[in-house]
Design a protein around this motif. Sequence first.
Motif, PDB file in Angstrom:
ATOM      1  N   LEU A 161      43.672  29.246  40.610  1.00 17.92           N
ATOM      2  CA  LEU A 161      43.957  30.646  40.918  1.00 17.92           C
ATOM      3  C   LEU A 161      44.141  30.822  42.418  1.00 17.92           C
ATOM      4  N   THR A 162      45.097  31.644  42.787  1.00 13.13           N
ATOM      5  CA  THR A 162      45.299  31.950  44.200  1.00 13.13           C
ATOM      6  C   THR A 162      44.344  33.058  44.637  1.00 13.13           C
ATOM      7  N   GLY A 163      44.303  33.292  45.956  1.00 17.40           N
ATOM      8  CA  GLY A 163      43.463  34.374  46.459  1.00 17.40           C
ATOM      9  C   GLY A 163      43.907  35.727  45.944  1.00 17.40           C
ATOM     10  N   GLN A 164      45.223  35.923  45.802  1.00 13.51           N
ATOM     11  CA  GLN A 164      45.727  37.176  45.284  1.00 13.51           C
ATOM     12  C   GLN A 164      45.343  37.357  43.815  1.00 13.51           C
ATOM     13  N   ASP A 165      45.366  36.246  43.045  1.00 14.43           N
ATOM     14  CA  ASP A 165      44.960  36.331  41.638  1.00 14.43           C
ATOM     15  C   ASP A 165      43.511  36.792  41.515  1.00 14.43           C
TER      16      ASP A 165
END
Length: 542
Positions: free
Chosen positions: A28-32
């Motif tokens: 998962l990305t930081g935005q996710d």
Amino acid sequence: MGGLREVAAPFAVPGPTGVAIRTSLKSLTGQDEKVLRLVGGRLGSLASRDLKARCAAGSAHDSAQWAQRKRALTGQSSSRWAGSVTKATHDQWALARRGQLAHIQHLQAGIGMIASRLSLPVGAKGSKGSPGGYRSRQEWFAKSRRLHLLQDRLEREQADRKAGRVRVVRGGKKLLRNRHNLHAAQLTETQWRARWEAERWFLQADGESGKRHGNETIRVSPDGEVSIKLPAPLAGLANRPHGRYVLACRIGFRHRGEQWADRIAAHLAVAYRIHYDTDRDRWYMTASWHIPPVTTVPLQAARSNGLIGVDMNADHLAAWRLDAHGNPVGEPRRFDYDLNGRAPHRDAQLRHALIRLLHWAKRHQVSIAVEDLDFAAEKTREKHGRRKRFRQLISGMPTAKLRARLVSMAAELGITLVAVDPAYTSRWGTQHWHKPLTGKNTKPTRHHAAAVAIGRRALGYPIRRRTQPPPQHRSDAVGHRSVQAASGAPGREETRPRVPGPRTRSVGAGRGAKAGDQCAHNRSGHTAEHQSWHQDSLPLSQ
């Protein structure tokens, strides 16, 4: 025997009606993570507000109020999110009502036990199944005060139930109390706050049959793409049309993955839940759906090939295989597990023991007989008094979890479970089976004897063994040969049919060159006995 309670009949346990599988959301990305936290926090606050409204309505709640609550949430999220929130709220309120009733029954049992013991003289001895009086006047006085305390609690709980009031904590009462004693919980304030917020988030959506991939709110495509329908206030964070956000990761279910793929390909309902584990710092997704009830095998068919009797204990499962006639076959088995430590460790230990048991049953193509245990009335300290260690032992036995695990795992392997009444199985098993089964090379425990008793009860046989014939030549001089035959059984007094032939160890009955010639036997009344005896002359030596 008049004091014994009636034993319920055994029955085949129905299979599970639902399935739940889990996988992790990796990469998962930081935005996710930011979007998941915002959506979970937003919907969690709406769920808390809706739960408060549902508890205020009490037992007078109806479908019109439910529709009103849903309309109030729709403008702040979406129609589907509002439906998931209100349904989860209703289920939580119903669970609290069931817990309230169980608590009332627990209080009533404690009050009845204290009142019974207070009515007995101090120091009076108890009988089997019922404790005696209290040991001293000091203990009698302390218990009389506790009786008034429990009666006050019971009055409050009964008043709440009559008014339809329940007390629910979103996030859990145990975690809430840990806030006031962080040192004992081994948590810092920051750790507790993170866990508290994560437990109160709401990221779950019910499935919808006929919709694309079985869910419009949280959708998972066959290739593992996860997309979420954002609430209206957070629609600006969408990275896909129609207010949807697609996570950067791809997921896959290893366990039951083919079943899940078939369901979403047919657009059947699948419910999803996204949750965050603060200890591991990982995100997980759980998929669940309903399955048609497994057809229960008739009890007679489950008994046809024998079964395995299982006695559950605090640290192991004692098991013994029985044939269709109720006789123990082979050697007893013991499946150990360790219930110390954290919940994941205990659950893994329990699964490992059940897997070994089920594989053994699958290898012999037999059913499994277990006790229908329920220690709800046995855990009260009012019954066992000073036996604190025994109460802790009973409370630590995961009967409900073992039952759920065993039912679901046995259904996957096609193994039938037979539940029996647990009354007197340990006592009668030790009395009738422990000593006869103990030999020079076999040293079973009393728990294995209880497993034999459980298996015989599941097969429909009495636990008591068939008694030996009377001592005088094993004849009818001092009584009947066996208590196995009932008094009305036809032919029970008749003699055994005689098999013709000699009774020797070297030649079987009805066999040999002269088996049918009665004159060849030295018996009274036969012609061979009345013939003249003549000895030939001895040969002369050369």
